[in-house]
Design a protein around this motif. Structure first.
Motif, PDB file in Angstrom:
ATOM      1  N   LEU A   5      -4.317  93.341 -45.367  1.00 30.51           N
ATOM      2  CA  LEU A   5      -3.137  92.892 -44.631  1.00 30.51           C
ATOM      3  C   LEU A   5      -2.225  94.062 -44.263  1.00 30.51           C
ATOM      4  O   LEU A   5      -1.655  94.102 -43.175  1.00 30.51           O
ATOM      5  CB  LEU A   5      -2.362  91.878 -45.486  1.00 30.51           C
ATOM      6  CG  LEU A   5      -1.059  91.358 -44.916  1.00 30.51           C
ATOM      7  CD1 LEU A   5      -1.331  90.217 -43.946  1.00 30.51           C
ATOM      8  CD2 LEU A   5      -0.157  90.882 -46.028  1.00 30.51           C
ATOM      9  N   VAL A  15       1.813  84.578 -42.541  1.00 30.03           N
ATOM     10  CA  VAL A  15       0.719  84.654 -43.517  1.00 30.03           C
ATOM     11  C   VAL A  15       0.653  83.344 -44.286  1.00 30.03           C
ATOM     12  O   VAL A  15       1.671  82.809 -44.719  1.00 30.03           O
ATOM     13  CB  VAL A  15       0.948  85.811 -44.518  1.00 30.03           C
ATOM     14  CG1 VAL A  15      -0.151  85.833 -45.573  1.00 30.03           C
ATOM     15  CG2 VAL A  15       1.016  87.144 -43.805  1.00 30.03           C
ATOM     16  N   THR A  42       5.891  83.518 -44.709  1.00 32.56           N
ATOM     17  CA  THR A  42       4.740  83.186 -45.558  1.00 32.56           C
ATOM     18  C   THR A  42       4.764  81.700 -45.880  1.00 32.56           C
ATOM     19  O   THR A  42       5.808  81.054 -45.831  1.00 32.56           O
ATOM     20  CB  THR A  42       4.764  83.979 -46.882  1.00 32.56           C
ATOM     21  OG1 THR A  42       5.956  83.686 -47.572  1.00 32.56           O
ATOM     22  CG2 THR A  42       4.637  85.473 -46.647  1.00 32.56           C
ATOM     23  N   MET A  62      -6.344  84.225 -48.108  1.00 32.13           N
ATOM     24  CA  MET A  62      -5.223  84.456 -47.202  1.00 32.13           C
ATOM     25  C   MET A  62      -5.730  84.428 -45.767  1.00 32.13           C
ATOM     26  O   MET A  62      -6.856  84.825 -45.484  1.00 32.13           O
ATOM     27  CB  MET A  62      -4.588  85.830 -47.443  1.00 32.13           C
ATOM     28  CG  MET A  62      -3.755  85.904 -48.655  1.00 32.13           C
ATOM     29  SD  MET A  62      -2.868  87.464 -48.953  1.00 32.13           S
ATOM     30  CE  MET A  62      -3.263  88.559 -47.675  1.00 32.13           C
ATOM     31  N   TRP A  64      -3.869  85.029 -41.650  1.00 30.95           N
ATOM     32  CA  TRP A  64      -2.633  85.382 -40.970  1.00 30.95           C
ATOM     33  C   TRP A  64      -2.800  85.286 -39.469  1.00 30.95           C
ATOM     34  O   TRP A  64      -3.898  85.314 -38.946  1.00 30.95           O
ATOM     35  CB  TRP A  64      -2.112  86.758 -41.369  1.00 30.95           C
ATOM     36  CG  TRP A  64      -3.072  87.893 -41.284  1.00 30.95           C
ATOM     37  CD1 TRP A  64      -3.380  88.651 -40.188  1.00 30.95           C
ATOM     38  CD2 TRP A  64      -3.845  88.443 -42.356  1.00 30.95           C
ATOM     39  NE1 TRP A  64      -4.275  89.628 -40.510  1.00 30.95           N
ATOM     40  CE2 TRP A  64      -4.584  89.519 -41.839  1.00 30.95           C
ATOM     41  CE3 TRP A  64      -3.971  88.117 -43.704  1.00 30.95           C
ATOM     42  CZ2 TRP A  64      -5.442  90.284 -42.630  1.00 30.95           C
ATOM     43  CZ3 TRP A  64      -4.833  88.879 -44.462  1.00 30.95           C
ATOM     44  CH2 TRP A  64      -5.552  89.942 -43.939  1.00 30.95           C
TER      45      TRP A  64
END
Length: 72
Positions: A5, A15, A42, A62, A64
């Protein structure tokens, strides 16, 4: 995941941290991201049951969204 990231953090809009019954680690990752870029949005979500069953309890992931380039 956070190291990956970091490469594009200035180009990222949001994210999402997903987990399978692992909220503590998800919150730790969220804090780490906030430390790197405090204004980055987030969100923490749990995996849907099908993913959780296949990935296993404790899994963290994760994803994004990058900012869209502006065209003149």
């Amino acid at each position: 995941m956070v190291e990956t990231l970091k490469h594009d953090i200035q180009k990222i809009k949001k994210v999402c941290i997903m987990h399978a019954n692992n909220m503590e680690e998800a919150e730790e990752i969220e804090k780490e991201i906030s430390g790197l870029h405090p204004s980055l949005k987030t969100e923490i979500m749990t995996f849907i049951p099908v993913v959780g069953v296949h990935a296993g309890e404790g899994t963290i992931a994760m994803s994004w969204i990058k900012n869209q380039p502006s065209f003149s």
